[in-house]
Design an enzyme around this catalytic site. Structure first.
Site, PDB file in Angstrom:
ATOM      1  N   GLU A   1      -1.755 -22.256  -6.179  1.00 58.59           N
ATOM      2  CA  GLU A   1      -1.996 -20.873  -5.767  1.00 58.59           C
ATOM      3  C   GLU A   1      -1.723 -20.639  -4.289  1.00 58.59           C
ATOM      4  O   GLU A   1      -1.099 -19.641  -3.929  1.00 58.59           O
ATOM      5  CB  GLU A   1      -3.466 -20.485  -6.026  1.00 58.59           C
TER       6      GLU A   1
ATOM      7  N   CYS B   1      -4.061  -3.764  -7.454  1.00 55.91           N
ATOM      8  CA  CYS B   1      -3.818  -2.491  -6.787  1.00 55.91           C
ATOM      9  C   CYS B   1      -5.159  -1.957  -6.296  1.00 55.91           C
ATOM     10  O   CYS B   1      -6.153  -2.040  -6.989  1.00 55.91           O
ATOM     11  CB  CYS B   1      -3.182  -1.432  -7.664  1.00 55.91           C
TER      12      CYS B   1
ATOM     13  N   LYS C   1      -5.676 -24.670  -7.617  1.00 53.49           N
ATOM     14  CA  LYS C   1      -5.906 -24.269  -6.212  1.00 53.49           C
ATOM     15  C   LYS C   1      -4.688 -24.604  -5.363  1.00 53.49           C
ATOM     16  O   LYS C   1      -4.241 -23.797  -4.559  1.00 53.49           O
ATOM     17  CB  LYS C   1      -7.110 -24.994  -5.607  1.00 53.49           C
TER      18      LYS C   1
ATOM     19  N   ARG D   1      -6.478  -7.091  -3.408  1.00 50.37           N
ATOM     20  CA  ARG D   1      -6.175  -6.674  -4.784  1.00 50.37           C
ATOM     21  C   ARG D   1      -4.683  -6.549  -5.036  1.00 50.37           C
ATOM     22  O   ARG D   1      -4.243  -6.452  -6.179  1.00 50.37           O
ATOM     23  CB  ARG D   1      -6.845  -5.335  -5.085  1.00 50.37           C
TER      24      ARG D   1
ATOM     25  N   ASN E   1      -3.714   2.851 -10.375  1.00 48.84           N
ATOM     26  CA  ASN E   1      -3.867   1.427 -10.680  1.00 48.84           C
ATOM     27  C   ASN E   1      -3.871   1.299 -12.199  1.00 48.84           C
ATOM     28  O   ASN E   1      -4.657   1.951 -12.870  1.00 48.84           O
ATOM     29  CB  ASN E   1      -5.201   0.959 -10.072  1.00 48.84           C
TER      30      ASN E   1
END
Ligand code: HGA
Length: 610
Positions: A490, A2, A487, A27, A102
């Protein structure tokens, strides 16, 4: 996770907020919103929210929206689905008190019930919404006082920014467990989760600590603790510039960051190698020679990619410095009631320095008497400040959610520390010089690996439609296999498993078929023959082989369907040159599949919730 931004000053607030959110988008990016205040005869707030990325929010922004103060938020949902109602900002019943948050309010259910009994009607399913209602229940004309009173009820973590329609130009912020930074400008102030959101306007910042509350207007700021005691805080100057957070001609941040690695690795070791004595200089450790000599075990706390760096570090420390070392998953360690031995030195590794799991695990072992050193990228981050010393890796801002350059810089920190420890123990000056030379050659090794770009892209094109991959390595290349698989998962969403190549026959080999490619990391060290046998085992079962191996390895080349060569080097240093092709492979697979490389689904950078 956030992102929060607040602005008060003469510029076009909505534009500043939107721009800040774009910079913070890594974020969290499932929904976003802003609230902007206009100072008319009758001050009012305009709130715009949207599901999806900041671009969606931008589309909804009225042409004439303006104001002189406001707050914004980009969300990574923890409580309540991804809907416009759940997107921040949230308001009290009057709509005049507006909050972005957040973190996680752990006692939100109790507070909801309590507020519900007083007649509050909730509009969202979030934990956050209790905050504006609580503030409203204390509000008597002074936002700061009401926020301070409300904070007494909150349990959990928060970074918040809050405004009131009737108090133009004022923003109140508070921090407990989620980062919040004040940006000090000329006749303008900022509040944000991280510096990237405001670096275009100011390089003067104040890092808030947990338990601190800030009250800003365009020309003033006051910082207190939760009991209104005034605090005198230092204003820090940040040294990097806007260019560091721009794509600079690359298609994605991830691509740019992969290609920055020769420089970022060089920066991580700059000024830290004593060639004369063949050792490393790490001033930030805050430990005397005596204390370092008394270290008999190293334990490393980390999560995700940082854990893979820690694991690589643990193999290296054991091999080169003969110190038993172990990497621990932060989220497990914290709840395991870990044993903290007197002669152990601990590390915590986190790119952002804000990773909640790692931070809490660090605090837990510190409580039990551990000395913990931080390996962080973000200067002034919570872990960097709360650890007992450490090493900044100086990668520069890493914006892509999938970490690349921070990983190789974290590795560099472990190689430096190993050199230091090894030279204090059994490593001779001659061996130290050999190690030092290899370390200094890493940027060049990485540059050579990057030169394989087109070849790797072609291999990615060939294999990217596979549904499953195995990544296999032995010894110090085992954690690199784990990192390669992570990797790929993701950013391309292809299922990939990292395994120790020797472990294959104990189960995973059942997965092998012509549809399941295996990516092998093949060193030319004492494990070469063992790894070659493992390749043969897969080949015998019809599995396609992609091998990343050393130039001139005719055996591996003959066995593999596709071969990516890295230059011959000291085998302890192959983690650097072999991880780079895996990063590029994941990148090109994701690109080929049309994935959102920099902001993959469900993820966010800087995991500040547990
Ligand atoms: N709990 C809030 C904020 C989420 C957050 O901080 N994520 O990193 C929500 O779910 O909206």
């Amino acid at each position: 996770m956030c992102g929060i931004i607040g602005y008060t000053g003469p510029r076009k607030t909505a534009k500043i907020l939107l721009e800040g959110l774009r910079r913070l988008e890594y974020r969290g990016y499932d929904s976003a919103g802003i609230a902007v205040g206009r100072e008319n005869a009758e001050p009012r707030l305009e709130i715009i929210k949207s599901v999806g990325k900041i671009a969606e929010l931008a589309k909804k922004m009225p042409e004439d929206i303006d104001g002189s103060w406001g707050i914004g938020h980009t969300r990574w949902a923890t409580h309540g689905g991804v809907t416009e109602a759940n997107a921040h900002p949230h308001t009290d019943m009057s709509g005049k008190i507006v909050v972005v948050h957040n973190g996680i309010i752990e006692n939100h259910k109790t507070l909801r019930t309590m507020l519900g009994k007083k007649g509050v009607v909730f509009k969202s399913e979030t934990d956050t919404e209790v905050i504006p209602h609580l503030i409203a229940s204390y509000y008597e004309g002074d936002l700061l006082k009401a926020v301070l009173a409300a904070l007494q009820h909150l349990e959990g973590t928060y970074g918040i920014a809050c405004i009131h329609a009737n108090e133009p130009g004022r923003i109140v912020g508070a921090r407990n467990g989620s980062p919040l930074i004040v940006g000090v400008g000329n006749d303008e102030m900022f509040l944000a989760s991280d510096i990237t959101a405001m670096v275009a306007y100011t390089n003067r910042v104040i890092y808030l600590n947990d338990g601190e509350v800030v009250d800003i207007t365009r020309d003033s700021y006051t910082i207190t603790d939760r009991h209104s005691n005034m605090l005198d805080k230092q204003v820090d100057e940040i040294t990097w510039e806007l260019g560091a957070i721009e794509k600079s001609g690359f298609m994605h941040y991830m691509e740019k960051e992969i290609f920055e690695q020769p420089d970022s690795i060089a920066r991580a070791m700059s000024g830290r190698i004593d060639e004369e004595n063949a050792t490393a200089k790490l001033g930030g450790l805050n430990l005397s020679r005596r204390q370092l000599a008394d270290v008999h075990r190293v334990r490393i706390i980390a999560a995700g990619t940082s854990w893979h760096a820690g694991m690589t570090g643990s193999y290296l420390l054991e091999q080169a410095a003969r110190i038993p070392a172990q990497a621990e998953l932060a989220s497990e360690l914290r709840y395991r009631n870990p044993v903290v031995e007197n002669d152990s030195l601990w590390f915590v590794v986190s790119q952002s320095g804000e990773t909640a799991d790692s931070l809490y695990a660090m605090r837990e072992v510190q409580r039990k008497g551990a000395t913990v050193l931080g390996i962080c990228n973000v200067v002034g981050s919570t872990i960097a400040r709360e650890s007992d010393g450490g090493v900044y890796v100086h990668s520069g801002p890493e914006i892509a959610v999938a970490s690349t350059k921070a990983f190789t810089s974290q590795l560099t920190a472990f190689y430096l520390f190993t050199l230091l420890m090894a030279r204090m123990r059994d490593m001779s000056r001659e061996e130290g010089q050999k190690f030092t030379r290899s370390l200094l050659a890493v940027p060049e090794m990485v540059r050579d690996a990057l030169a394989q770009r087109d070849h790797i892209q072609a291999i990615a094109k060939k294999y990217c439609r596979a549904k499953d991959f195995l990544y296999l390595g032995r010894g110090i290349l085992y954690p690199i296999a784990l990192e390669g698989a992570l990797k790929l998962k993701e950013i391309s969403y292809i299922h990939a498993e990292g395994y120790s190549a020797g472990e294959m026959k104990h189960g995973p080999i059942a997965l092998i078929s012509p549809e399941v490619p295996s990516v092998f990391l093949v060193s030319d060290d004492y494990l070469h023959e063992k790894t070659i046998s493992n390749i043969r085992e897969i080949k015998a079962r019809g599995g396609p082989i992609i091998a990343v191996g050393v130039e001139g390895d005719t055996e591996a080349m003959a066995l593999a369907d596709d071969f990516i060569a890295v230059p011959k080097a000291d085998p302890r240093f192959y983690p650097f040159s072999m991880v780079v092709p895996l990063q590029l492979f994941a990148y090109f697979c994701a690109l080929e599949l049309g994935r959102d490389v920099d902001q993959p689904r469900n993820l966010a950078k800087s995991v500040t919730v547990e």
